[in-house]
Design a protein around this motif. Structure first.
Motif: not given
Length: 479
Positions: A379, A383, A386, A413, A416, A418-419
């Motif tokens: 995860r 992150q 991203m 997970r 996002d 959307g990013r």
């Protein structure tokens, strides 16, 4: 080495059939030959005791086990280490068989989560540039005095017999120093592959956490790493912000050398320039972590050889990276970076450095995560990617027994959608082709996790692999 002498080295109970001369140590029954000793490891999936008869049938003269096998004692000699660590015994036997090579050359140990391989290679090169021949055993490469070649071993630190055999060859070839990359597995009390080895100096590179599927906790992971310091009888080098600094202070005291990275004054994709004592020095790599690793290597070499640091720093501009570490390709107006980065911290630091030298254009990251390994970091990898990338492509990276889609779902997970644009493409070759299709001139494509690895490992098969060749092929096909 006679069986009776080896038994004195290892302790335990000896059931002697004949005092044969042992010339080879094995932990795989299929590798046994006349004159070999078979060490019965307890593996994760199979128990070595189930292969003792097979080892004897292949010619093993001696069996080392933690349990007695009376029905086989008329066929071979046995050393029984009740409650003992057979892997540690294997390491001690290897050290003895090769006449304690760490006492005949100056061994430099390097451990950490990220940066181990690069730091090993920089130390190896700097010693040579300063006129001192050195051996090397790292994830990617081996030098036993006959020249640098790709490592034939799958593990960062191979099994003890291979470590001590390589070290002994280096001694035989007259090398003054030997640089050894030390994994947390090899340093752990469970595997203890380096039992018997002493170090004249050691380095702790960037440490976060990894392999928690094996070590079970961050503290246990740190404790395994700290075993390197416990067996170092000279200086230990570490950065002042390291999470293990306080623990190292309790172990090494005055022999602990804490470092602070010098200030970068200029950088581009071809490298950087930093200041030290009012003088500028060049490094042919652009990232902060490359500077951290090179600075640590230079400080160690200066201290070990007792020569001015400035003398060592003059050689930094001639350093080469090890294969698969920050390899840069420029194709079709795109910059492709191949790097072994495989932790959230390594992602964050690499991508931050790239943005400093390449502020415009999209960042496209392609990566996966190893199966049957620390799933807790997945995860965080998502992150980190991203935060920096416009496009992320998730794919295979040694899935082993796990399903690639499940691994990618764990990584996703932390992302996002959307990013950034997110794709899951299980076959790495197809994923690289898609990365090339999506990229435009001026973009940077990051291929992470595999580096110079020559296979992608699934449960029952391996795919031959060459990341650089796959990139070149993708560009030919897409264009």
């Amino acid at each position: 080495m006679l069986i009776t002498r080896l038994a004195r080295q290892l302790g335990g109970t000896l059931h002697l059939r004949r005092d044969d001369d042992i010339t080879v140590l094995c932990h795989d029954s299929r590798s046994c030959t006349p004159g070999s000793a078979y060490f019965s490891f307890h593996g994760l999936h199979v128990d070595g005791d189930g292969f003792i008869a097979d080892a004897i049938s292949h010619g093993a003269s001696l069996i080392v086990s933690d349990a007695r096998h009376e029905d086989l004692e008329d066929l071979a000699s046995f050393i029984v280490l009740e409650g003992g660590n057979i892997r540690r015994a294997y390491a001690l036997a290897s050290d003895a068989l090769f006449d304690h090579p760490s006492g005949r050359t100056e061994v430099i140990g390097v451990t950490g989560t990220d940066g181990k391989t690069s730091t090993c290679h920089y130390i190896h090169q700097l010693l040579g540039m300063c006129g001192h021949r050195a051996g090397l055993l790292s994830t990617t490469s081996v030098d036993d005095g006959t020249g640098l070649v790709p490592s034939p071993y799958h593990n960062t630190t191979p099994e003890a017999y291979d470590v001590y055999r390589t070290m002994a060859k280096a001694c035989g070839n007259g090398l003054e120093h030997f640089v050894l990359e030390c994994s947390s597995h090899a340093l752990s009390a469970t595997y203890d592959r380096l039992a018997g080895c002493g170090y004249v100096a050691s380095c702790f590179t960037r440490i976060t956490s990894e392999h928690l599927e094996f070590h079970r906790s961050r503290d246990e992971y740190f404790e395994a790493k700290l075993n390197l310091a416990r067996h170092t009888h000279g200086p230990v080098f570490v950065y002042e912000d390291s999470p293990v600094l306080e623990r190292l202070e309790g172990i090494k005291g005055q022999d602990l050398v804490t470092l602070k990275c010098p200030q970068v004054i200029r950088r581009d994709m071809d490298g950087l320039v930093f200041m030290h004592d009012g003088k500028s020095h060049a490094l042919p790599f652009f990232s902060d972590f490359a500077l951290e690793n090179a600075w640590m290597a230079a400080c160690l070499v200066s201290r070990l050889l007792q020569i001015p640091l400035e003398t060592v720093l003059q050689h930094l501009e001639k350093l080469d990276n090890p294969p698969g570490r920050q390899e840069i390709m420029t194709i079709g107006g795109r910059t492709v970076v191949i790097d072994f980065a495989h932790t959230p911290d390594a992602f964050d630091r690499l991508m931050t450095s790239i943005r400093l030298v390449h502020p415009s254009g999209s960042l496209i990251a392609l990566f996966g995560a190893s199966g049957d390994r620390d799933a807790g970091k997945r995860r965080g990898m998502g992150q980190a990617a991203m935060r920096h990338c416009q496009t992320i492509i998730l794919t295979e990276d040694d899935p082993r027994s796990e399903d690639v889609y499940d691994i990618c779902a764990d990584i996703a997970r932390g992302i996002d959608p959307g990013r950034c644009s997110l794709y899951t493409i299980p076959h790495r070759e197809d994923a690289i082709r898609q990365a090339v299709r999506l990229s435009k001139p001026g973009d940077v494509v990051l291929l992470l996790g595999i580096g110079c690895q020559r296979t992608i490992d699934h449960l029952t098969f391996q795919i031959p692999w060459n990341e650089k060749a796959a990139v070149e092929k993708a560009f030919r096909e897409v264009e």
